[in-house]
Each structure stands twice: as C-alpha cells, then as structure tokens.
Design a protein around this motif. Structure first.
Motif, mmCIF file in Angstrom:
data_model
loop_
_atom_site.group_PDB
_atom_site.id
_atom_site.type_symbol
_atom_site.label_atom_id
_atom_site.label_comp_id
_atom_site.label_asym_id
_atom_site.label_seq_id
_atom_site.Cartn_x
_atom_site.Cartn_y
_atom_site.Cartn_z
ATOM 1 N N ARG A 92 0.842 -1.193 0.000
ATOM 2 C CA ARG A 92 0.000 0.000 0.000
ATOM 3 C C ARG A 92 0.879 1.245 0.000
ATOM 4 O O ARG A 92 1.965 1.245 0.599
ATOM 5 C CB ARG A 92 -0.911 0.011 1.223
ATOM 6 C CG ARG A 92 -1.990 -1.049 1.196
ATOM 7 C CD ARG A 92 -2.860 -0.999 2.447
ATOM 8 N NE ARG A 92 -2.117 -1.372 3.647
ATOM 9 C CZ ARG A 92 -1.714 -0.525 4.572
ATOM 10 N NH1 ARG A 92 -1.961 0.774 4.450
ATOM 11 N NH2 ARG A 92 -1.052 -0.936 5.645
ATOM 12 N N PRO A 93 0.440 2.328 -0.641
ATOM 13 C CA PRO A 93 1.227 3.576 -0.618
ATOM 14 C C PRO A 93 1.466 4.040 0.816
ATOM 15 O O PRO A 93 0.666 3.808 1.720
ATOM 16 C CB PRO A 93 0.338 4.561 -1.391
ATOM 17 C CG PRO A 93 -0.501 3.695 -2.276
ATOM 18 C CD PRO A 93 -0.761 2.446 -1.492
ATOM 19 N N TRP A 117 6.244 -0.105 0.550
ATOM 20 C CA TRP A 117 6.122 0.763 -0.637
ATOM 21 C C TRP A 117 7.345 1.661 -0.773
ATOM 22 O O TRP A 117 7.897 1.821 -1.876
ATOM 23 C CB TRP A 117 4.857 1.605 -0.504
ATOM 24 C CG TRP A 117 4.743 2.703 -1.522
ATOM 25 C CD1 TRP A 117 4.217 2.607 -2.774
ATOM 26 C CD2 TRP A 117 5.196 4.054 -1.375
ATOM 27 N NE1 TRP A 117 4.314 3.828 -3.421
ATOM 28 C CE2 TRP A 117 4.909 4.731 -2.583
ATOM 29 C CE3 TRP A 117 5.811 4.754 -0.343
ATOM 30 C CZ2 TRP A 117 5.216 6.073 -2.782
ATOM 31 C CZ3 TRP A 117 6.127 6.090 -0.531
ATOM 32 C CH2 TRP A 117 5.825 6.742 -1.740
ATOM 33 N N ALA A 160 9.297 1.967 -4.201
ATOM 34 C CA ALA A 160 9.018 3.166 -4.991
ATOM 35 C C ALA A 160 10.178 4.141 -4.972
ATOM 36 O O ALA A 160 10.414 4.848 -5.963
ATOM 37 C CB ALA A 160 7.750 3.840 -4.465
ATOM 38 N N LEU A 168 3.352 1.322 -8.364
ATOM 39 C CA LEU A 168 3.908 1.934 -7.159
ATOM 40 C C LEU A 168 3.687 3.446 -7.158
ATOM 41 O O LEU A 168 3.427 4.044 -6.121
ATOM 42 C CB LEU A 168 5.406 1.634 -7.050
ATOM 43 C CG LEU A 168 5.795 0.210 -6.691
ATOM 44 C CD1 LEU A 168 7.279 -0.016 -6.935
ATOM 45 C CD2 LEU A 168 5.436 -0.108 -5.240
#
Length: 300
Positions: free
Chosen positions: A241-242, A247, A251, A285
C-alpha cells in the motif's frame, strides 16, 4: 559575537561539511524543491512527504522534540554550501522529549540549521516554538547536535509527532523490510496456456538477504504482482500500500529501468515481457515524491 560562540559555530560548520548529505535520486523522485519545508509542519499540504520523513528517520541517530530558546544568524560568508534564498542559523534548543535514539542528550544543546528567508531576507520567527529535529550527536562535543541534513528541522505538532512515531515504529520493527539497493536479475517464464506466465525480479539488498517481486499472468486477467522480503513466496495480488515502508523501499529505491545484463529471460519476447512487467510494477507503485529542498536522504 563572542569568541566562544565563534568557536562552537566553527566546530559545527566543520562537522556539517564533513558529513553533509547528497540526496539519493531514485525512480519517480520529484524535481521540484519546496524550501518552505525547512521550517514547515510535517502534516501540512506541500510539506515533507512520507519519503522525506522516512529518509530523515533512517539517517538520524536522534529524533528530538525541542523548544527554541535562541537563534543567531550566521554570516553568509561563514556558511559554505548555503542554498540561494536560505540563511544559516546557530540555534539553542531546550530538550522537551527524546523520541528516538540512545545517545545521551542534555537539557539544552546547540546546532546549525538552514531556514528559508522571506522577500526582506528575514527567517521565520521560531523562538519559543517547539520543533522536531532529526540529528546526530557530535562525538567528543557534548551539548552539540548535527542535523542529518541542513534542513532537518520541522515544526512540532501533535499530528506531526504522531506521524514521525508511526514511521519510526515501522522502520524499527523486527519484520521491517530490508533496504533495496538495486535489481540483480529478472526473467519471464511462459506458462502452459496462452497468456499465462510469470516474471521473477530478484533484488539486491543492503544486508544480502532475499527480496523479490513476482508478476503473474493468467488468461483473461490483468497481471497481478506482489513482493517478498524473505525466502517466502511473494503474496501475489497484494502489492504494498502507498505510504508504507514496503512501498517506500520499492518506490523510492528501484531504478527506472533494470541495469543492462540483468534481464536473463531466454528469448526476445520473454525479455520484452520481463521488461514490460518491471514497468508495470513501477507504474503501480507511483512516484516517490520528496519535497525537502536539501534532499532528505543522508548517507548510511
């Protein structure tokens, strides 16, 4: 200005120059600079992002809540590396709370910070305000702290402290994902049915432990992927999840394309599919946005 104050400032400047960080730019890092973040609220729109706070938290040996007791402008000619529109200040802070860190810290301390200046060349009025500092102790110099970046001071609020504590807890937990340093190998293997197959992306990590991404294709369905930060199989269909540490690891530190020679799929079409799957992961992402003017990522 007293000779003792000059001596302490000279020491702090020397330490800052010795370890001043250069921001690490990874996939999706924003080019824009928001210098206001140097004295902003960690929760305000346009302020430091999740990645900024994670960068600062990982680099800091100490996270301190302090109250500003005194601030003295350092002459620009005595402030090497000062960015345009910024001023360097010699700060005296009073300890309010040690949020993270094991180094002993006294009731008060001094440090240097770069702050944005307004059109009149004036800095924000911070005296008697509470701030959060991401810092290191200075070896052999009790009563002095060194910020992990020149702008690693943020205004305190209950919400800001809660946000920092939450990120610190995730970073320091026993099952926190390991730091990603690059892509080691990727390959696509087709399945038995048309449209079926799987791409494995093996990642390099700071401590050499296992980490991998799996992208799975099934006929008539969009590709699904997941990540594993261990020897276990990735949880395909449940990507990070962001604004979680999982993440953040991907990312903010995966390269925009795999390095040459890492795509080891057997055929041309297989290599194309592996490359496309890697880009699918990056797109899902999203960008790793950073807002701090000096860049938050310190070495270490």
């Amino acid at each position: 200005m007293s000779s003792n104050l000059h001596r302490v400032m000279a020491n702090l400047v020397g330490v800052a120059l010795a370890v001043q960080a250069v921001p690490v730019l990874a996939q999706g890092v924003t080019d824009g600079i928001a210098q206001d973040a140097a004295s902003g609220d960690l929760t305000q729109a346009g302020g430091p992002t999740f990645a900024d706070i994670a960068d600062l938290s990982e680099s800091a040996g100490l996270v301190v809540k302090a109250r500003i007791r005194k601030m003295v402008r350092v002459e620009d000619e005595r402030a090497p590396g000062l960015a345009p529109g910024m001023g360097r200040f010699y700060m005296t802070g009073q300890t309010q709370a040690l949020i993270a860190g094991k180094a002993p810290i006294g009731e008060s301390f001094v440090y240097l910070v770069d702050l944005p200046l307004d059109a009149r060349g004036k800095a924000p009025k911070l005296k008697k305000q509470d701030v959060l500092l991401f810092a290191r102790a200075v070896p052999g110099r009790p009563g002095e702290l060194q910020l992990v970046t020149p702008t690693a001071q943020q205004l305190w609020s209950e919400q800001a402290e809660a946000r920092v504590r939450g990120i610190l807890q995730s970073l320091l937990s026993g099952d926190a994902p390991v730091k990603i340093t690059g892509v080691r190998e990727l390959m696509y293997v087709p399945g038995n049915l048309a449209g079926q197959g799987e791409t494995q992306i093996f990642l390099n990590t700071k401590d050499g432990s296992a980490a991998s991404i799996t992208v799975r294709h099934e006929p008539g369905a969009p590709p699904a992927w997941g990540v594993s930060f261990s020897e276990l199989v990735a949880d395909v269909g449940n990507p990070p999840r962001p604004e979680t540490v999982e993440w953040y690891r991907l990312a903010c530190f995966l390269p925009s394309a795999p390095p040459p020679g890492t795509n080891v799929a057997e055929g041309i079409e297989e290599r194309r599919q592996a490359a496309a799957d890697y880009q699918t992961v990056l797109a899902d992402l999203g960008a790793c946005r950073r807002a701090l003017g000096q860049g938050a990522k310190a070495a270490g």
